[in-house]
Enzyme design. Structure first.
Site, short mmCIF file in Angstrom:
data_model
loop_
_atom_site.label_atom_id
_atom_site.label_comp_id
_atom_site.label_asym_id
_atom_site.label_seq_id
_atom_site.Cartn_x
_atom_site.Cartn_y
_atom_site.Cartn_z
NE ARG A 1 10.33 -14.27 -22.95
CZ ARG A 1 9.14 -13.79 -23.05
NH1 ARG A 1 8.76 -12.66 -23.50
NH2 ARG A 1 8.51 -14.41 -22.22
N PRO B 1 -12.16 -6.42 -13.81
CG PRO B 1 -14.14 -7.52 -14.81
CD PRO B 1 -13.17 -6.30 -14.82
CD GLU B 2 -6.91 -9.62 -11.18
OE1 GLU B 2 -6.48 -10.56 -10.83
OE2 GLU B 2 -6.61 -8.63 -10.38
CG HIS C 1 -19.31 7.29 -18.12
ND1 HIS C 1 -19.05 8.40 -18.95
CD2 HIS C 1 -18.75 7.81 -16.95
CE1 HIS C 1 -18.51 9.41 -18.40
NE2 HIS C 1 -18.44 9.04 -16.97
NE ARG D 1 -9.36 4.18 -16.06
CZ ARG D 1 -8.13 3.74 -15.65
NH1 ARG D 1 -8.39 2.83 -14.63
NH2 ARG D 1 -7.10 4.15 -16.11
#
Length: 271
Positions: free
Chosen positions: A152, A2-3, A92, A111
């Site tokens: 940069r 999620p963001e 999980h 994951r």
DNA sequence: AGTCGCCTGGTA
DNA sequence: TACCAGGCGACT
């Protein structure tokens, strides 16, 4: 996974339930997810009351009545689910907090990248300590963006993904914001003009607000704190739309790797 | 500044 | 079978 819009939606869906709850039992099931370690977590969290729930960047923060805080980061595939009638935990499962009265909060994470960090003031997770301003802090965000630009020739996408510059953007909303601003994701950041930073900032706020108003983007794993998916996947302009027509010019949406991430963009509209 | 590792699962 | 995935930290 999620963001910011997804984590904030999770926070909002959990906010009516968690504050005030007493944690009667703690099950840390994935040892490697816990900082400093699952034993400390078990000892310090059992019997405590949750006093408040907050979000900072992509972190969810639970405050306890012993002064400690829990920082949860869901990374790619983590879910936080509140239930008053718990069913058997999924395959999980990283953590279960059982509450007085039978409800529970479950962290599921196929994951296994997600982390649960118990801390008190000083030793917060490094990623949380280093976090840049929330997107709505316009002056700070713009200052950080410009500062990054002076230094940069990294891609503008890499800068937007850097949580130290501003907090909360991930792969989806970064691609969406760059499309709205008409900027090529791989453009070196030292060639962004002040006007473009301004435009990009506006685009970032817009895509985050849209995502939040649609309760997040559910492409694969994401659901809110009550298991409900969001709908923003139906409103994405370029992300996940490889080879489909650009909503602005009709050119097929292009795909390449930028800053190590799969990147969706329009080669006509974004320069 | 780019690539790899961490993991599992879904899809081409 | 190979490649991809809402993240991020540790390596070159």
């Amino acid at each position: 996974m999620p963001e910011l819009p997804e984590v904030e939606t999770i926070r909002r869906t959990l906010a009516p339930y968690l504050p005030g709850k007493v944690i009667t039992r703690v099950e840390p099931r994935l040892a490697k997810a816990f900082r400093p370690d699952p034993e400390t977590f078990l000892r310090e969290v059992t019997g405590r009351k949750i006093t408040s729930l907050a979000r900072r960047g992509k972190y969810l923060l639970l405050s306890l009545d012993n002064g400690k805080k829990i920082a949860i980061h869901l990374r790619m595939s983590g879910r936080l689910l509140y239930s008053e009638n718990p069913s058997p935990p999924p395959k999980h499962t990283t953590l279960i907090l059982h509450f007085e009265g039978g409800a529970e909060l479950l962290m599921e994470d196929p994951r296994k990248f997600g982390t649960v960090h118990l801390f008190a003031g000083k030793d917060a997770p490094p990623g949380l300590t280093a976090l840049g301003p929330e997107p709505e802090k316009k002056k700070e965000v713009l200052a950080n963006l410009r500062a990054a630009g002076e230094r940069r020739k990294v891609s503008v996408k890499a800068v937007l993904l850097d949580q130290r510059v501003l907090a909360g953007l991930g792969n989806i909303y970064t691609d969406e914001a760059l499309f709205l601003a008409g900027i090529d994701p791989s453009r070196p950041v030292n060639r962004i003009t002040p006007e473009e930073w301004e435009k990009l900032y506006t685009a970032i706020c817009q895509v985050l607000e849209e995502g939040l108003s649609h309760r997040g983007t559910s492409r694969r794993d994401y659901v809110d704190g009550k298991g409900e998916p969001g709908t923003h996947q139906d409103y994405l302009r370029v992300y996940g739309r490889r080879d489909q027509p650009c909503p602005a010019c009709g050119e097929p949406v292009a795909y390449k790797r930028v800053a190590g991430r799969g990147t969706h963009y329009c080669r006509i509209c974004q320069q």
